[in-house]
Design a protein around this motif. Structure first.
Motif, PDB file in Angstrom:
ATOM      1  N   LEU A  36      42.109 -11.882  16.273  1.00  0.00           N
ATOM      2  CA  LEU A  36      42.031 -13.129  17.251  1.00  0.00           C
ATOM      3  C   LEU A  36      43.268 -13.592  17.574  1.00  0.00           C
ATOM      4  O   LEU A  36      44.538 -12.892  17.138  1.00  0.00           O
ATOM      5  CB  LEU A  36      41.407 -14.081  16.130  1.00  0.00           C
ATOM      6  CG  LEU A  36      40.162 -13.949  15.853  1.00  0.00           C
ATOM      7  CD1 LEU A  36      39.498 -15.068  14.754  1.00  0.00           C
ATOM      8  CD2 LEU A  36      38.805 -13.608  16.959  1.00  0.00           C
ATOM      9  N   SER A  37      43.444 -14.392  18.475  1.00  0.00           N
ATOM     10  CA  SER A  37      44.720 -14.913  19.100  1.00  0.00           C
ATOM     11  C   SER A  37      45.758 -15.623  17.937  1.00  0.00           C
ATOM     12  O   SER A  37      46.912 -15.502  18.536  1.00  0.00           O
ATOM     13  CB  SER A  37      44.504 -15.904  20.173  1.00  0.00           C
ATOM     14  OG  SER A  37      43.600 -16.965  19.968  1.00  0.00           O
ATOM     15  N   ASP A  38      45.041 -16.267  16.984  1.00  0.00           N
ATOM     16  CA  ASP A  38      45.985 -16.780  16.025  1.00  0.00           C
ATOM     17  C   ASP A  38      46.452 -15.772  14.964  1.00  0.00           C
ATOM     18  O   ASP A  38      47.145 -16.180  14.023  1.00  0.00           O
ATOM     19  CB  ASP A  38      45.120 -18.036  15.441  1.00  0.00           C
ATOM     20  CG  ASP A  38      44.048 -17.744  14.725  1.00  0.00           C
ATOM     21  OD1 ASP A  38      43.771 -16.510  14.680  1.00  0.00           O
ATOM     22  OD2 ASP A  38      43.521 -18.436  13.954  1.00  0.00           O
ATOM     23  N   GLY A  39      45.979 -14.796  15.031  1.00  0.00           N
ATOM     24  CA  GLY A  39      46.530 -13.654  14.302  1.00  0.00           C
ATOM     25  C   GLY A  39      45.731 -13.362  13.003  1.00  0.00           C
ATOM     26  O   GLY A  39      46.021 -12.420  12.046  1.00  0.00           O
ATOM     27  N   THR A  40      44.507 -13.879  13.141  1.00  0.00           N
ATOM     28  CA  THR A  40      43.484 -13.651  11.866  1.00  0.00           C
ATOM     29  C   THR A  40      42.573 -12.570  12.396  1.00  0.00           C
ATOM     30  O   THR A  40      42.421 -12.280  13.570  1.00  0.00           O
ATOM     31  CB  THR A  40      42.963 -14.818  11.410  1.00  0.00           C
ATOM     32  OG1 THR A  40      42.142 -15.424  12.496  1.00  0.00           O
ATOM     33  CG2 THR A  40      43.909 -15.898  11.010  1.00  0.00           C
ATOM     34  N   TYR A  42      38.817 -11.222  12.514  1.00  0.00           N
ATOM     35  CA  TYR A  42      37.482 -12.033  12.662  1.00  0.00           C
ATOM     36  C   TYR A  42      36.472 -11.105  11.583  1.00  0.00           C
ATOM     37  O   TYR A  42      36.256 -10.004  11.737  1.00  0.00           O
ATOM     38  CB  TYR A  42      36.897 -11.966  14.062  1.00  0.00           C
ATOM     39  CG  TYR A  42      35.335 -12.480  14.211  1.00  0.00           C
ATOM     40  CD1 TYR A  42      34.975 -13.892  13.865  1.00  0.00           C
ATOM     41  CD2 TYR A  42      34.520 -11.643  14.163  1.00  0.00           C
ATOM     42  CE1 TYR A  42      33.764 -14.357  13.819  1.00  0.00           C
ATOM     43  CE2 TYR A  42      32.944 -11.990  14.243  1.00  0.00           C
ATOM     44  CZ  TYR A  42      32.853 -13.197  14.039  1.00  0.00           C
ATOM     45  OH  TYR A  42      31.424 -13.596  13.899  1.00  0.00           O
TER      46      TYR A  42
END
Length: 88
Positions: A36-40, A42
């Protein structure tokens, strides 16, 4: 005797090492594709996340065990070829 046993153990170690690395690479590929865009990464639910983490650790252990099993096989092959004996 040592040569045959060493070759079998070495082959098992190579198989374990390759299988563990391939499965670890598949998990890394999944992580890259679902980042994901926040680095986590999914996951559908917490259960899937825990299974993924458990599999990653399992495959790392299989890879390490494969390496040491192959090394043990090489030692057996060395004894079969009389590498570790004193011939002087």
């Amino acid at each position: 005797m040592f040569l045959t046993t060493g070759c079998i153990i070495l082959a098992a170690g190579i198989y374990m090492f390759i299988k563990g690395r391939n499965n670890t690479n598949d998990l890394k590929k999944y992580e890259e594709e679902n980042l994901l865009s926040d680095g986590t990464v999914y996951f559908a639910d917490i259960r899937a996340s825990r299974i993924h983490s458990s599999n990653r650790n399992l495959f790392r252990v299989i890879t390490a065990l494969g390496f040491f099993t192959g090394f043990f096989g090489l030692i057996f092959i060395g004894y079969g070829l009389n590498i570790f004996t004193d011939t002087m």
